[in-house]
Structures are given as structure tokens and as C-alpha cells.
Design an enzyme around this catalytic site. Sequence first.
Site, PDB file in Angstrom:
ATOM      1  N   ASN A 182      40.443 132.706  57.106  1.00 40.28           N
ATOM      2  CA  ASN A 182      40.657 133.490  55.791  1.00 40.28           C
ATOM      3  C   ASN A 182      41.782 134.578  55.772  1.00 40.28           C
ATOM      4  O   ASN A 182      41.710 135.548  56.740  1.00 40.28           O
ATOM      5  CB  ASN A 182      39.492 134.254  55.490  1.00 40.28           C
ATOM      6  CG  ASN A 182      39.374 134.453  54.140  1.00 40.28           C
ATOM      7  OD1 ASN A 182      39.754 134.373  53.247  1.00 40.28           O
ATOM      8  ND2 ASN A 182      38.045 135.238  53.769  1.00 40.28           N
ATOM      9  N   ARG A 230      20.216 138.935  52.683  1.00 40.64           N
ATOM     10  CA  ARG A 230      20.898 139.909  53.310  1.00 40.64           C
ATOM     11  C   ARG A 230      21.169 140.856  52.330  1.00 40.64           C
ATOM     12  O   ARG A 230      21.615 140.623  51.310  1.00 40.64           O
ATOM     13  CB  ARG A 230      22.299 139.339  53.906  1.00 40.64           C
ATOM     14  CG  ARG A 230      23.197 140.359  54.357  1.00 40.64           C
ATOM     15  CD  ARG A 230      24.569 139.862  54.699  1.00 40.64           C
ATOM     16  NE  ARG A 230      25.498 140.102  53.574  1.00 40.64           N
ATOM     17  CZ  ARG A 230      26.739 139.999  53.789  1.00 40.64           C
ATOM     18  NH1 ARG A 230      27.589 139.652  54.684  1.00 40.64           N
ATOM     19  NH2 ARG A 230      27.497 140.239  52.755  1.00 40.64           N
ATOM     20  N   TYR A 278      32.130 146.788  51.424  1.00 38.67           N
ATOM     21  CA  TYR A 278      31.747 145.390  51.544  1.00 38.67           C
ATOM     22  C   TYR A 278      30.656 145.008  51.033  1.00 38.67           C
ATOM     23  O   TYR A 278      29.555 145.619  51.336  1.00 38.67           O
ATOM     24  CB  TYR A 278      31.999 145.157  53.087  1.00 38.67           C
ATOM     25  CG  TYR A 278      31.431 143.761  53.618  1.00 38.67           C
ATOM     26  CD1 TYR A 278      32.436 142.785  53.438  1.00 38.67           C
ATOM     27  CD2 TYR A 278      30.170 143.731  54.048  1.00 38.67           C
ATOM     28  CE1 TYR A 278      32.086 141.679  53.809  1.00 38.67           C
ATOM     29  CE2 TYR A 278      29.737 142.522  54.387  1.00 38.67           C
ATOM     30  CZ  TYR A 278      30.580 141.407  54.077  1.00 38.67           C
ATOM     31  OH  TYR A 278      30.170 140.260  54.630  1.00 38.67           O
ATOM     32  N   ASP A 300      24.627 143.698  57.169  1.00 37.21           N
ATOM     33  CA  ASP A 300      25.831 143.497  57.793  1.00 37.21           C
ATOM     34  C   ASP A 300      26.516 144.797  57.845  1.00 37.21           C
ATOM     35  O   ASP A 300      27.039 145.236  56.788  1.00 37.21           O
ATOM     36  CB  ASP A 300      26.592 142.477  56.964  1.00 37.21           C
ATOM     37  CG  ASP A 300      27.889 141.862  57.964  1.00 37.21           C
ATOM     38  OD1 ASP A 300      28.165 142.653  58.974  1.00 37.21           O
ATOM     39  OD2 ASP A 300      28.502 140.880  57.584  1.00 37.21           O
ATOM     40  N   HIS A 341      29.554 145.464  59.487  1.00 45.06           N
ATOM     41  CA  HIS A 341      30.937 144.878  59.437  1.00 45.06           C
ATOM     42  C   HIS A 341      31.919 145.704  60.322  1.00 45.06           C
ATOM     43  O   HIS A 341      32.750 146.218  59.855  1.00 45.06           O
ATOM     44  CB  HIS A 341      31.302 144.894  57.955  1.00 45.06           C
ATOM     45  CG  HIS A 341      32.175 143.502  57.518  1.00 45.06           C
ATOM     46  ND1 HIS A 341      33.488 143.521  57.019  1.00 45.06           N
ATOM     47  CD2 HIS A 341      31.833 142.282  57.301  1.00 45.06           C
ATOM     48  CE1 HIS A 341      33.789 142.279  56.931  1.00 45.06           C
ATOM     49  NE2 HIS A 341      32.706 141.398  56.953  1.00 45.06           N
ATOM     50  N   GLU A 398      23.945 143.473  61.919  1.00 44.60           N
ATOM     51  CA  GLU A 398      24.618 142.316  61.984  1.00 44.60           C
ATOM     52  C   GLU A 398      26.148 143.414  62.557  1.00 44.60           C
ATOM     53  O   GLU A 398      26.545 144.028  61.698  1.00 44.60           O
ATOM     54  CB  GLU A 398      25.117 141.505  60.896  1.00 44.60           C
ATOM     55  CG  GLU A 398      26.232 140.353  61.201  1.00 44.60           C
ATOM     56  CD  GLU A 398      26.625 139.603  59.917  1.00 44.60           C
ATOM     57  OE1 GLU A 398      25.312 139.398  59.467  1.00 44.60           O
ATOM     58  OE2 GLU A 398      27.452 139.284  59.590  1.00 44.60           O
ATOM     59  N   GLU A 451      30.832 136.634  64.379  1.00 45.15           N
ATOM     60  CA  GLU A 451      31.521 136.019  63.694  1.00 45.15           C
ATOM     61  C   GLU A 451      32.937 135.754  63.745  1.00 45.15           C
ATOM     62  O   GLU A 451      33.557 134.756  63.485  1.00 45.15           O
ATOM     63  CB  GLU A 451      31.204 136.348  62.190  1.00 45.15           C
ATOM     64  CG  GLU A 451      31.623 137.445  61.887  1.00 45.15           C
ATOM     65  CD  GLU A 451      31.348 138.044  60.571  1.00 45.15           C
ATOM     66  OE1 GLU A 451      30.073 137.829  59.988  1.00 45.15           O
ATOM     67  OE2 GLU A 451      32.050 138.669  59.720  1.00 45.15           O
ATOM     68  N   ARG A 478      26.443 134.358  66.228  1.00 46.83           N
ATOM     69  CA  ARG A 478      26.889 134.246  64.971  1.00 46.83           C
ATOM     70  C   ARG A 478      28.233 133.412  64.701  1.00 46.83           C
ATOM     71  O   ARG A 478      28.609 133.273  63.632  1.00 46.83           O
ATOM     72  CB  ARG A 478      27.228 135.605  64.136  1.00 46.83           C
ATOM     73  CG  ARG A 478      25.841 136.539  64.075  1.00 46.83           C
ATOM     74  CD  ARG A 478      25.350 136.493  62.747  1.00 46.83           C
ATOM     75  NE  ARG A 478      26.216 136.817  61.776  1.00 46.83           N
ATOM     76  CZ  ARG A 478      26.455 136.021  60.814  1.00 46.83           C
ATOM     77  NH1 ARG A 478      25.839 134.955  60.489  1.00 46.83           N
ATOM     78  NH2 ARG A 478      27.355 136.331  59.628  1.00 46.83           N
ATOM     79  N   ASP A 508      34.299 131.504  52.992  1.00 45.87           N
ATOM     80  CA  ASP A 508      35.601 131.000  53.311  1.00 45.87           C
ATOM     81  C   ASP A 508      35.270 130.065  54.731  1.00 45.87           C
ATOM     82  O   ASP A 508      36.310 129.495  55.078  1.00 45.87           O
ATOM     83  CB  ASP A 508      36.465 132.142  53.766  1.00 45.87           C
ATOM     84  CG  ASP A 508      35.627 133.297  54.599  1.00 45.87           C
ATOM     85  OD1 ASP A 508      34.724 133.959  53.949  1.00 45.87           O
ATOM     86  OD2 ASP A 508      35.672 133.370  55.505  1.00 45.87           O
ATOM     87  N   GLU A 559      23.212 131.170  57.708  1.00 44.70           N
ATOM     88  CA  GLU A 559      24.021 132.001  56.560  1.00 44.70           C
ATOM     89  C   GLU A 559      24.461 131.102  55.462  1.00 44.70           C
ATOM     90  O   GLU A 559      25.236 129.933  55.819  1.00 44.70           O
ATOM     91  CB  GLU A 559      25.068 132.802  57.006  1.00 44.70           C
ATOM     92  CG  GLU A 559      25.626 133.665  55.874  1.00 44.70           C
ATOM     93  CD  GLU A 559      26.725 134.335  56.475  1.00 44.70           C
ATOM     94  OE1 GLU A 559      27.542 134.167  57.302  1.00 44.70           O
ATOM     95  OE2 GLU A 559      27.009 135.597  55.482  1.00 44.70           O
ATOM     96  N   TRP A 610      37.624 147.064  58.625  1.00 41.16           N
ATOM     97  CA  TRP A 610      36.795 146.636  57.746  1.00 41.16           C
ATOM     98  C   TRP A 610      35.936 145.534  58.138  1.00 41.16           C
ATOM     99  O   TRP A 610      35.100 144.844  58.150  1.00 41.16           O
ATOM    100  CB  TRP A 610      38.052 145.743  56.933  1.00 41.16           C
ATOM    101  CG  TRP A 610      37.282 145.218  55.542  1.00 41.16           C
ATOM    102  CD1 TRP A 610      37.045 145.986  54.422  1.00 41.16           C
ATOM    103  CD2 TRP A 610      37.033 143.900  54.993  1.00 41.16           C
ATOM    104  NE1 TRP A 610      36.511 144.897  53.457  1.00 41.16           N
ATOM    105  CE2 TRP A 610      36.552 143.763  54.003  1.00 41.16           C
ATOM    106  CE3 TRP A 610      36.954 142.737  55.929  1.00 41.16           C
ATOM    107  CZ2 TRP A 610      36.085 142.804  53.397  1.00 41.16           C
ATOM    108  CZ3 TRP A 610      36.492 141.538  55.686  1.00 41.16           C
ATOM    109  CH2 TRP A 610      35.942 141.430  54.114  1.00 41.16           C
TER     110      TRP A 610
HETATM  111  C1  GCO Z   1      29.714 137.429  56.778  1.00 45.08           C
HETATM  112  C2  GCO Z   1      30.886 138.054  56.733  1.00 45.08           C
HETATM  113  C3  GCO Z   1      32.029 137.795  55.964  1.00 45.08           C
HETATM  114  C4  GCO Z   1      33.336 137.790  56.278  1.00 45.08           C
HETATM  115  C5  GCO Z   1      34.186 136.719  55.867  1.00 45.08           C
HETATM  116  C6  GCO Z   1      35.856 137.272  56.370  1.00 45.08           C
HETATM  117  O1  GCO Z   1      28.697 138.025  57.499  1.00 45.08           O
HETATM  118  O2  GCO Z   1      29.276 136.367  56.027  1.00 45.08           O
HETATM  119  O3  GCO Z   1      30.894 139.273  57.412  1.00 45.08           O
HETATM  120  O4  GCO Z   1      31.629 138.124  54.658  1.00 45.08           O
HETATM  121  O5  GCO Z   1      33.674 139.157  55.869  1.00 45.08           O
HETATM  122  O6  GCO Z   1      33.886 135.732  56.407  1.00 45.08           O
HETATM  123  O7  GCO Z   1      36.519 136.277  55.931  1.00 45.08           O
HETATM  124 MG    MG Z   2      29.189 139.429  58.811  1.00 49.32          MG
END
Ligand code: GCO
Ligand code: MG
Length: 404
Positions: free
Chosen positions: A37, A147, A159, A212, A214, A238, A264, A285, A318, A341, A404
Site C-alpha cells: 500500500n 476492533r 487512524y 489497534d 498503530h 495491537e 503487520e 500478525r 489493501d 482480520e 502513523w
Molecule cells: C490493520 C492495519 C491497517 C494498516 C494498513 C496500511 O490492522 O488492519 O493497521 O489498517 O494501516 O494495512 O496499509
Molecule cells: Mg494494525
Amino acid sequence: MKIVDAKVVVTSPGRNFVTLKLTTDEGLTGLGDATLNGRELAVVSYLADHVVPLLIGLDPHRVEDTWQSLYRGAYWRRGPVTMAAIAAVDVALWDIKAKAAGLPLYQLLGGASRERVGTYGHAGGRDIPELLDSVRARLAEGYPAVRVQSGIPGLKAVYGVVDTDDTGAPVLHQQARPLVEDWDTAAYLRHVPAVFEAVRAEFGAELPLLHDVHHRLTPIQAARLGKDLEPYRPFWLEDCTPAENQEALRLVRRSTTTPLAVGEVFNTVYDYQALITEQLIDYVRSAVTHFGGVTPLRKLFDFAAQYQIRSAIHGPEDISPVGMAAAVHLDLAVHNFGIQEYSGHTPLTEAVFRHAYTFTDGHLHPGETPGIGVELDEELAAAHPYEAAYLPVNRLHDGTVHDW
Ligand code: GCO
Ligand code: MG
């Protein structure tokens, strides 16, 4: 059998997806997802310029050997671009192998370990009442776990929450120039426990709730949040700290019994080494798409299983339906499955990528079609070409860039 054609398809039926399609001399085809992404074209070049020429003439059955030669042969190992490219090749080869065997991929991974795959969906609101409505909507869709992400008083864009412009129209988080979101850690830490309290008060003690962070907190802030959320028994917290510093999780782990999920943005097992052997996390993850494919992710899950750590494959919008299909086959097969997820895709995306996996009563099943069970409509894909799109950046009130 030999690979006679390999092409990289970029399409944007609402958002960008990168797909590798391999064709063999016997007419079998295999698909792999290589979507990264916001940096999609870097993977397209990696594949088209550096990998495709190596694939022509190869025996598609040699999945492990091809993976090792792409990983070790490049010398420059790891990283999201490299590993997304290798993932696409790996999944396309598994797809071909399973089609040649006449079996759905999960059968080649040991067969089903469960009847169906449990998921969680995303609920988000600009404030608590809007979030409660969103949780209600996810439950009505059948999701067994949710979530929860909420707007923070005093912050305009956060976010996991749909933003709106002055006219009330939704603002896409993916734009041709990065959208600027804002952040205030103290305000966030004050607000999140109140969010959990409200959701528990409305939906009771049993609903599994996830959150999350993030990657936004320091270890001591993450420890504070983990402790503050303990009374509400979250399913997990998360990415509570920036993922690249494995040591940060030691402090968090010592301080709280809130379960932790990480990974992730990881792309190899080495990113997890300390986290798994020291049992600092509860869920891994990584996505098939960003971790080099089914081959290494299966190995990661087996490694994690020795420490009672479970799988929780990343599944935002994505990850294309090709990446999602590969994930669901793995989910059904591995013993230490935790949760998947699942955000689903737009109807147009589902028309470009017709898939055999199904989502019923909040559970996924990969279906019984041989291979991974996805077909790419190349004509429809071509009708929706690539569009430049960036993820947002995050700034503090004084303008400093934050994670972010
Ligand atoms: C999640 C992720 C996504 C990411 C995204 C970035 O837990 O699903 O944090 O929301 O932000 O995949 O491309
Ligand atoms: Mg995430």
C-alpha cells in the site's frame, strides 16, 4: 511442467492492487498478491524487471527451491518490497501446485484443522455514540469479534475513524498527496479507557474487543494503556509501540496482562525472534502478502506454536482477494490459528477478483476449488488502471511528524 509466461497486473478498482500471474506450458495459471500500500510500483518493478526473467522455464512445482533462490540469490535480503515480490511468486506457485493436484490449497497444507475461520471486523466512530453504532453494524453483519477505534476529543483526524469534510462527505485516507492527521498521546491515553468502558457497558462482557494503537506509544505509555484496559479484558492490544524495536515489548509485557499482537509490518521471522522466544507477544500478525508468502508464514506459525503464540493474519482492504484467499487456506490448516482480520472488499474489487472463499456468520471458508480459488478478470482490471495514492502522515500540534 514449465512456467512459460509471467505478468504483473496493476489495477485500481477503488484502490491499487498488484497481482502476479504465472502460466505454465500445461495451461495452468497461478496468482499471487504483491500489493504494498502506497509503494505499489516499487514491487511492480522488482517483479517485472528482476524476477519475471528468472521464472520463465522454471518447474512450478519447486516452491521451496524457488523461494530460497529468490531470497538468498538476491543477496540483499528482507524488506517489504523484496518480500512482497517473493510472496507473489510463492503464492502463485502454490496455486499452480494445488491446481495440478486437483485440491484446494489447504489440503496440501495438512488439511482442515477446523470447520471455519473466525474473524474480527472494524468498528470506528468520530465519537463514542458513533462508535457504538458502528459496533452494532458489525454485529449485525455477523462478526464474532470487533476492533474498536474512536476519534479523540480535540483531534480532527485519527487512524481507524472515517473522517468527513466540511460538507459531511467522507475523506479517503488514501490520497494523491498524503493526508495530514493529527496526534496527541496524552489525550489518546485519557480517552481510550472511556471508550472501552462505554463499549462494555453497551455490549456486555463477552464480546471480544480488539484495539489497534498503530505503533504510536513509547514502552512506558503502552504499559500504562495495557494496565488501564485490563478491567475491560481486551482480546488484544495491537502494535502498541513502533514495531522495529523488539526490546520495547519487554517493558510492556512485564507491566500488563493485556494480550499483545504485533507484526503487520514485519517481513521475516527475524523480526519476531526475541518476541517469540521470550514470549513477549500472544499473536503474530503478518500477512501472506508481506511476509514472503505461504511458505515462510507457515514456518513462522509452527515456530510460534512452540510458545503457545497464535496466528492472526493481517487482513485490511489493501490485501487483495488473492492475498486474502491464501490467508484463509492457511487459517483453516494451521493448528495454532487465533483469529483472522477481515474487512471485505468493494463489489467492484470482488468482480475483478472472483473468489471461492466465503464469509458467512462472521466466519470465512476457503471453498473447495482447486488452488487458492481466485480468478482475475484481466479486462475489468485493465479498465481500472493504477492511481497514485499515499497513506496519511501524522503530526503533533507543533508540527512534529509522529508515527502513523
Ligand atoms: C490493520 C492495519 C491497517 C494498516 C494498513 C496500511 O490492522 O488492519 O493497521 O489498517 O494501516 O494495512 O496499509
Ligand atoms: Mg494494525
